[in-house]
Design an enzyme around this catalytic site. Sequence first.
Site, PDB file in Angstrom:
ATOM      1  N   SER A  89       0.830  -1.199   0.000  1.00  0.00           N
ATOM      2  CA  SER A  89       0.000   0.000   0.000  1.00  0.00           C
ATOM      3  C   SER A  89       0.870   1.256   0.000  1.00  0.00           C
ATOM      4  CB  SER A  89      -0.902   0.017   1.238  1.00  0.00           C
ATOM      5  OG  SER A  89      -1.514   1.282   1.384  1.00  0.00           O
ATOM      6  N   SER A  90       0.545   2.192  -0.875  1.00  0.00           N
ATOM      7  CA  SER A  90       1.284   3.456  -0.920  1.00  0.00           C
ATOM      8  C   SER A  90       1.155   4.225   0.388  1.00  0.00           C
ATOM      9  CB  SER A  90       0.782   4.313  -2.083  1.00  0.00           C
ATOM     10  OG  SER A  90      -0.565   4.678  -1.882  1.00  0.00           O
ATOM     11  N   SER A 113       0.433   2.576  -7.005  1.00  0.00           N
ATOM     12  CA  SER A 113      -0.287   3.792  -6.604  1.00  0.00           C
ATOM     13  C   SER A 113       0.683   4.951  -6.391  1.00  0.00           C
ATOM     14  CB  SER A 113      -1.113   3.546  -5.334  1.00  0.00           C
ATOM     15  OG  SER A 113      -2.090   2.556  -5.553  1.00  0.00           O
ATOM     16  N   ASP A 161      -8.864   3.233  -6.889  1.00  0.00           N
ATOM     17  CA  ASP A 161     -10.183   3.662  -6.421  1.00  0.00           C
ATOM     18  C   ASP A 161     -11.147   3.966  -7.568  1.00  0.00           C
ATOM     19  OD1 ASP A 161      -9.491   3.338  -3.802  1.00  0.00           O
ATOM     20  OD2 ASP A 161      -9.075   5.454  -3.419  1.00  0.00           O
ATOM     21  N   LYS A 217      -9.168  -3.757   0.546  1.00  0.00           N
ATOM     22  CA  LYS A 217      -9.840  -2.479   0.801  1.00  0.00           C
ATOM     23  C   LYS A 217     -10.941  -2.686   1.838  1.00  0.00           C
ATOM     24  CE  LYS A 217      -7.608   0.073  -2.318  1.00  0.00           C
ATOM     25  NZ  LYS A 217      -6.893   1.336  -2.016  1.00  0.00           N
ATOM     26  N   LYS A 242     -18.510   7.697   4.255  1.00  0.00           N
ATOM     27  CA  LYS A 242     -17.059   7.500   4.396  1.00  0.00           C
ATOM     28  C   LYS A 242     -16.269   8.490   3.549  1.00  0.00           C
ATOM     29  CE  LYS A 242     -13.543   3.854   4.065  1.00  0.00           C
ATOM     30  NZ  LYS A 242     -13.048   3.955   5.454  1.00  0.00           N
TER      31      LYS A 242
END
Length: 426
Positions: free
Chosen positions: A155-156, A183, A303, A330, A403
Site C-alpha cells: 500500500s502506498s 499507486s 479507487d 480495501k 465515508k
Amino acid sequence: MPDLLVRAPQKAIEAAVRLPASKSESNRALVMQALAYTQKEPADITIQHLSNARDTQILKALLSQKQPVWDVQDAGTTMRFLTALAAVTNQSKIIQGTARMHERPIGVLVEALKQIGFQITYTNQMGFPPLQIQPIQPHQWSKLAEFVKLSAQVSSQFISALLMIAPLLPNGLTIALEGDLRSAAYVEMTIAQMQQAGVVVEKSKHNRQLYVAPQLYQPHSFVIEADWSAASYWFSMVALCPFPMRVLLEGLQSTSLQGDAVIQQLMQPWGVTSKHIPQGVLIQKEEAVVLSDLFFDFSNCPDLAQTVLVCVAASKANATVVGLESLRIKETDRIAALQTELAKFNATLQELDEHHWQLIGEHFATPQQATVSTYHDHRMAMAFAPLSFFCNLVIENKSVVEKSYPHFWSDLQASGFQVEELIAND
C-alpha cells in the site's frame, strides 16, 4: 441501515455539483499539521476546505484526543498514518478498528517502524491490527535507524506514513523501494504536500530511493481541492445517461495533486469531455460512441476501478484489466464484490492470472428492479448508482457513502434523480 430506491430521470440533465473536498489531501494535511505542532520548533499549519468525509473527521477527532486507545473504525488511511505518528511522537497507544480493519494487513509498515527502532506489538494476529505502541527511552532516540527497505508493491499509504514522519527523525530517513511503485500518484501527492509545508524530499532515479533529511515543517495554509474520486461517479453518469447530460463539477482544479484526475482520460472512450473553467470542470458527452474491446490499468488509480468497470459492463463492452491487486484488501474484497454484483446484470469479471482480469459485459441485461449489496463499501454504492438509468435500483445501506461523499444522495436528488428511503418490513 436503510436502503435506497434510486430512479434516474428519463430526460436531459443539467446540474451543478459542489463536490466534497479531497479526503486524501485532507488526511495528509491533518497529519502534517499535527507533526508540525509537536516538532521541537512548532509551526502553525492551517487547513481550508477540510473534507467532511467520515474518514477525515475520524482522523481529526482522534488527533485531538489524549485517550490511551484510538479507535479508527473502518478508516484504513487513519490506521496507517496514526501508527507512524504515534511512534514518532513517542506516545503510548493502542490503535484498533472494526473487525474488517483487523483483517487488513499492516505488517509491512509496522516492521519498517520497528526496523527504525520503535516499539510496536500486535495484540492479536501477527501482521494485523490492533496494535500496541510503546514510547522509547530518551537514550534510544539518537540511535534510531536512518534506512529502511520495503517492497514498492505494498500500500502506498505505508510509504506516505513513513515519509511524513521522516523530518522528525534525528537522522532523517532513506526509504529504499524494491520493485515498481504501486499507486505512485498517492506518494507523489504526499511529497508535493510536504514540499508545500517546507519539507524537501529527495528522489533517486525511478523513485527507487526517497530521502528526507532531519528538518522542520514550516508554517503553511493548505487549501484542499475538491475530490476527483467523487467526481468519477459523475463522469460515469454522463457516460451512461441515454439523454444529453451536462454537469458542472465545482471546485476541481486544472492542475491537481490527485492521481484520480486521470478519470478524464479514462472516460474518453465514452465521448465524455472535460472543460476546465474558473468554477471547476464542465463535463458532457459529445456524441454516442460504439466501444470495442478496452484495456485499463488501475495500478495508479485503484479507487476508480469499480466506477469504470461498471461503466464498461453497462455499455455492453468487454475489457482487459490490470492493476486490481490492492482491491482485495480495501473496505471489502472489492474484486469478489464486483464479481458478485456484476453477475446480477449478466456481466462477469474473470481472473485470467494473478495480474490480469477480463470483464465481459456484452451480455449485460437489467431486470425491472435490481438490488446492489454494498459490503460496507462506499465505492460499491456510488459506482453502481448509474445503473439507475436502466432499472429501478435498490442500494443497500445508504449510509456507506458517508465515508467519502456524505451528500452524494442529496446531490443526485438535486440533479433530478428520485431517491427514496425504503422502510424494512418487520
